[in-house]
Design a protein around this motif. Structure first.
Motif, mmCIF file in Angstrom:
data_model
loop_
_atom_site.group_PDB
_atom_site.id
_atom_site.type_symbol
_atom_site.label_atom_id
_atom_site.label_comp_id
_atom_site.label_asym_id
_atom_site.label_seq_id
_atom_site.Cartn_x
_atom_site.Cartn_y
_atom_site.Cartn_z
ATOM 1 N N ARG A 40 6.117 42.145 44.874
ATOM 2 C CA ARG A 40 5.190 43.263 44.697
ATOM 3 C C ARG A 40 4.915 43.962 46.020
ATOM 4 O O ARG A 40 4.891 45.185 46.111
ATOM 5 C CB ARG A 40 3.865 42.763 44.080
ATOM 6 N N ALA A 41 4.739 43.152 47.045
ATOM 7 C CA ALA A 41 4.470 43.729 48.370
ATOM 8 C C ALA A 41 5.670 44.550 48.842
ATOM 9 O O ALA A 41 5.518 45.633 49.427
ATOM 10 C CB ALA A 41 4.151 42.607 49.358
ATOM 11 N N MET A 42 6.854 44.017 48.562
ATOM 12 C CA MET A 42 8.080 44.710 48.961
ATOM 13 C C MET A 42 8.197 46.053 48.225
ATOM 14 O O MET A 42 8.450 47.101 48.831
ATOM 15 C CB MET A 42 9.273 43.807 48.613
ATOM 16 N N GLU A 43 7.990 46.013 46.928
ATOM 17 C CA GLU A 43 8.069 47.243 46.130
ATOM 18 C C GLU A 43 7.020 48.252 46.586
ATOM 19 O O GLU A 43 7.293 49.463 46.654
ATOM 20 C CB GLU A 43 7.862 46.930 44.636
ATOM 21 N N ARG B 176 16.117 37.375 56.662
ATOM 22 C CA ARG B 176 17.270 38.279 56.578
ATOM 23 C C ARG B 176 17.684 38.464 55.120
ATOM 24 O O ARG B 176 18.061 39.551 54.706
ATOM 25 C CB ARG B 176 18.473 37.722 57.371
ATOM 26 N N GLN B 177 17.611 37.375 54.366
ATOM 27 C CA GLN B 177 17.987 37.477 52.956
ATOM 28 C C GLN B 177 17.013 38.365 52.196
ATOM 29 O O GLN B 177 17.416 39.166 51.352
ATOM 30 C CB GLN B 177 18.051 36.082 52.338
ATOM 31 N N ARG B 178 15.732 38.217 52.517
ATOM 32 C CA ARG B 178 14.741 39.100 51.874
ATOM 33 C C ARG B 178 14.946 40.548 52.327
ATOM 34 O O ARG B 178 14.761 41.479 51.555
ATOM 35 C CB ARG B 178 13.315 38.626 52.190
ATOM 36 N N ALA B 179 15.345 40.700 53.586
ATOM 37 C CA ALA B 179 15.596 42.060 54.083
ATOM 38 C C ALA B 179 16.756 42.713 53.321
ATOM 39 O O ALA B 179 16.754 43.923 53.078
ATOM 40 C CB ALA B 179 15.902 42.022 55.584
ATOM 41 N N LEU C 185 16.718 47.429 47.260
ATOM 42 C CA LEU C 185 15.657 48.080 46.493
ATOM 43 C C LEU C 185 15.337 49.460 47.059
ATOM 44 O O LEU C 185 15.055 50.408 46.318
ATOM 45 C CB LEU C 185 14.390 47.212 46.504
ATOM 46 N N THR C 186 15.394 49.574 48.372
ATOM 47 C CA THR C 186 15.115 50.869 49.007
ATOM 48 C C THR C 186 16.143 51.902 48.578
ATOM 49 O O THR C 186 15.808 53.048 48.252
ATOM 50 C CB THR C 186 15.102 50.714 50.536
ATOM 51 N N ILE C 187 17.406 51.487 48.574
ATOM 52 C CA ILE C 187 18.464 52.406 48.135
ATOM 53 C C ILE C 187 18.184 52.867 46.703
ATOM 54 O O ILE C 187 18.234 54.060 46.388
ATOM 55 C CB ILE C 187 19.844 51.720 48.228
ATOM 56 N N ILE D 258 8.125 49.837 49.831
ATOM 57 C CA ILE D 258 9.208 50.804 49.612
ATOM 58 C C ILE D 258 8.662 52.082 48.983
ATOM 59 O O ILE D 258 9.000 53.195 49.402
ATOM 60 C CB ILE D 258 10.303 50.173 48.719
ATOM 61 N N ALA D 259 7.800 51.918 47.981
ATOM 62 C CA ALA D 259 7.220 53.097 47.327
ATOM 63 C C ALA D 259 6.471 53.943 48.348
ATOM 64 O O ALA D 259 6.561 55.186 48.334
ATOM 65 C CB ALA D 259 6.294 52.665 46.193
ATOM 66 N N GLY D 260 5.754 53.271 49.227
ATOM 67 C CA GLY D 260 5.029 53.998 50.273
ATOM 68 C C GLY D 260 5.972 54.756 51.196
ATOM 69 O O GLY D 260 5.720 55.908 51.574
#
Lengths: 326, 324
Positions: free
Chosen positions: A291-294, A12-15, A21-23, A297-299
């Motif tokens: 990196r995976a998160m970014e 949840r914290q990572r979410a 980051l998405t915003i 999001i970029a995708g």
């Protein structure tokens, strides 16, 4: 510094980080595409304030209701809105949330309890207070959250609604995003008292000041307020001290009277960097995960842009649709 | 048929709809005794005098699945809620792409005649007609009041019930049981062949009295009550004017950019109706002034049956022949 991690599972914290980051990435793209003429009218960016929307909405369920402001992308994303339909609305396309009728300032998704971004300062406060009344009448423990800025806290509807919500013990959370500037005018020039939260005393409800760039602090304050509201004990006013990194709007050449040193000082307190550091210290984040998160999001943002470009523009004759509901 | 007052008819309609649909609730700055006694605090929300908040709360409750009735009492008090009415209630369905419905009834008394001066004697419905996204009506009889209010409560849009202050105590026959009157359907209150009078609310009764007087002289007056302002039944008005060839519009509001101007335009911009006009359109309206207090002044400002009669005589005098 950021407050200690709340009692939330690591995922949840990572979410929360992922949403923040998405915003930011969504708005960076929106700003670029606005500059390129693909997005029209006006765009107000929330960048720098992401911890407020994410911290508060993490304390909510899908059926809880929120209302937003002209600076609304962050609240939409934090409440779970679909990036494709958001971006398509910014692009003014048929597949947008409002079929191209609203644009950046008016994104709503009633299916997830997002009652709309609103272009009138303080205009949404009465509406979401009515959603709080609805939640009280429904009797299912739902709550409603009003997001608004420091500017709105000087307008009549804010005071009218705090009084009503306190009197009726409505399940409301009033979240003031005090970014110190109402358009081009500083709060120092327009507020009799610097803390908006202090106004809660006049209505006999809790008023708390939190570091609005500390997503865990915001979450914890919201969680307390939500519990109080769900228990039928009435509203809370939460003032989140934060800052918008960008000018009032993305329009080129507009005046930005803010002191460079003031802006720079706030840039050093990036809510995303603060959370990232905290999660790393807790051992819940490393370079690979980030990196995976970014990349994800970029995708998602590329996909939203592609979705928007593929969506047809509205037909002129659709201008007369939806004036009235059937 | 039993008789109710105009005001009783409104309250009966509201009580029936509240019994029929548990989602209907009432917000008002004072509790209306009959509704309070039957429905109590769960359904009757007694609110502070904060019309902006109350109006906006109606919007939020409507968007959350309820059917609020927001009682502004007098129309003058809703002006402090204009942001919520104009920027929010009227636009929110359209602006959000039609994704949510906002069923609301707003109640507001209008008109003058009570010697309460400018702030409490207003007929500003044309201001609201000018805003896309609002429906509204202004009945002239208890029976119309009941049927229109019931329709409005069931409508999925914001609807304003303008209610004539002068008519609150007017008694009239009201059918038993559940019935509705659709918005957008005018009522021909009297058939006639020489001139059409389109009138609202109290002036419907004044126009009928004028028609009686002129009938003794062999002048046949048709009286049309649009009842609903948005949508406005242009078909019935145009058909009547095509038949009579003459139009007088009687309105308790001032003429400037008003309801009367709208009706005149509906007639003149329709080629077929325009071709049948035998005289210029005559408007019989209030003077374009704030409403004054002293009875002599107030009476000088408002139209009445004598001014309607004068207006009818004027259009008859000014008539030209048109091809049949």
């Amino acid at each position: 510094m950021i407050s200690l991690s709340p009692n939330l599972p690591p995922e949840r914290q990572r979410a929360m980080l992922q949403q923040m980051l998405t915003i930011r990435r969504f708005e960076e793209r929106a700003s670029d595409d606005y500059g390129a003429g693909k997005i029209h009218g006006v765009v107000h960016c929330y960048i720098g304030e992401e911890a407020v929307a994410v911290g508060v909405c993490t304390a909510l369920t899908r059926t809880d209701r929120i209302i937003s402001t002209h600076r609304g992308h962050g609240h939409c994303i934090a409440k779970g809105a679909d990036l494709n339909r958001m971006m398509a609305e910014l692009y003014g396309r048929q597949a947008g949330y409002c079929k191209g009728k609203g644009g950046s300032m008016h994104i709503a998704d009633f299916d997830i309890g997002m009652l709309g971004a609103n272009g009138i300062v303080a205009g949404g406060i009465p509406i979401v207070t009515g959603a709080g009344l609805a939640a009280q009448m429904e009797g299912k423990g739902g709550v409603a959250v009003s997001f608004f800025g420091d500017g709105a806290s000087n307008a009549g509807p804010f005071h009218e609604c705090l009084n009503i919500a306190a009197t009726m013990k409505l399940p409301m959370i009033y979240v003031c995003e005090n970014n110190l500037w109402a358009a081009q005018t500083s709060a120092a020039q327009t507020h009799a008292e610097i803390d908006v939260a202090g106004r809660a005393a006049g209505y006999g409800i809790p008023g708390v000041v939190v570091d609005g760039n500390d997503v865990f602090a915001v979450y914890q304050a919201a969680n307390t307020a939500v519990a109080r509201a769900r228990a039928g004990e009435g509203p809370t006013l939460i003032e989140c001290k934060t800052y918008r990194w960008r000018a009032h709007t993305e329009r080129k050449g507009q005046p930005d009277p803010r002191d460079k040193a003031e802006v720079e000082a706030w840039l050093q307190r990036d809510p995303i960097a603060l959370l990232e550091r905290q999660l790393r210290q807790q051992g819940e984040l490393d370079d690979a995960v980030l990196r995976a998160m970014e990349s994800e999001i970029a995708g998602a943002i590329e996909a939203a842009v592609a979705f928007s470009e593929a969506s047809p523009v509205p037909l002129p004759e659709q201008a007369t649709d939806d004036v009235f509901a059937a | 048929m039993r008789e109710l007052t105009y005001n009783q008819a409104a309250l009966e309609a509201i009580a029936e709809e509240m019994r029929r649909d548990p989602k209907v609730f009432y917000m008002s700055t004072d509790a209306l005794p009959s509704l309070w006694n039957e429905f109590g605090a769960d359904r009757i929300k007694v609110m502070p005098i904060a019309e902006s908040a109350i109006t906006g709360m109606g919007i939020g409750a409507a968007g959350s699945g309820f059917r609020p009735i927001v009682d502004w009492r007098q129309v003058t008090f809703c002006f402090v809620a204009m942001d919520q009415i104009v920027n929010q209630a009227a636009k929110i369905h359209y602006m959000f792409g039609g994704q949510a419905k906002f069923p609301m009834l707003f109640r507001a008394s209008v008109g003058g005649g009570g010697q309460v001066a400018a702030q409490h004697s207003q007929s500003p419905y044309s201001m609201f007609m000018n805003v896309a996204g609002l429906k509204m009506f202004l009945p002239s009889t208890p029976a119309d009041m009941k049927g229109l209010i019931k329709t409005a409560i069931r409508d999925n849009n914001p609807v304003i019930s303008f209610e004539s202050g002068r008519l609150m105590g007017l008694k009239g026959p009201v059918p038993d049981g559940d019935y509705t009157i659709p918005l957008g359907v005018a009522d021909v209150k009297r058939q006639g062949s020489d001139v059409t009078v389109v009138a609202l609310a109290w002036l419907v009764h004044e126009a009928l009295a004028a028609a009686d007087t002129l009938a003794a002289e062999g002048i046949s007056v048709e009286v049309i009550d649009p009842r609903s302002l948005v949508p406005l039944d242009s078909d019935t008005i145009r058909a009547s004017v095509r038949k009579t060839g003459r139009l007088v519009v009687a309105d308790e509001a001032g003429p400037t950019a008003g309801f009367s101007a709208e009706v005149a335009t509906l007639v003149t911009e329709d080629p077929e109706t325009f071709a049948r006009l035998q005289a210029p359109v005559k408007r019989v309206c209030a003077l374009q002034v704030p409403i004054p207090y002293s009875p002599v002044l107030e009476n000088a400002v408002f139209p009445d049956r004598s001014r309607i009669i004068a207006g009818i005589r004027e259009v008859l005098r000014g008539s030209r022949a048109v091809a049949a």
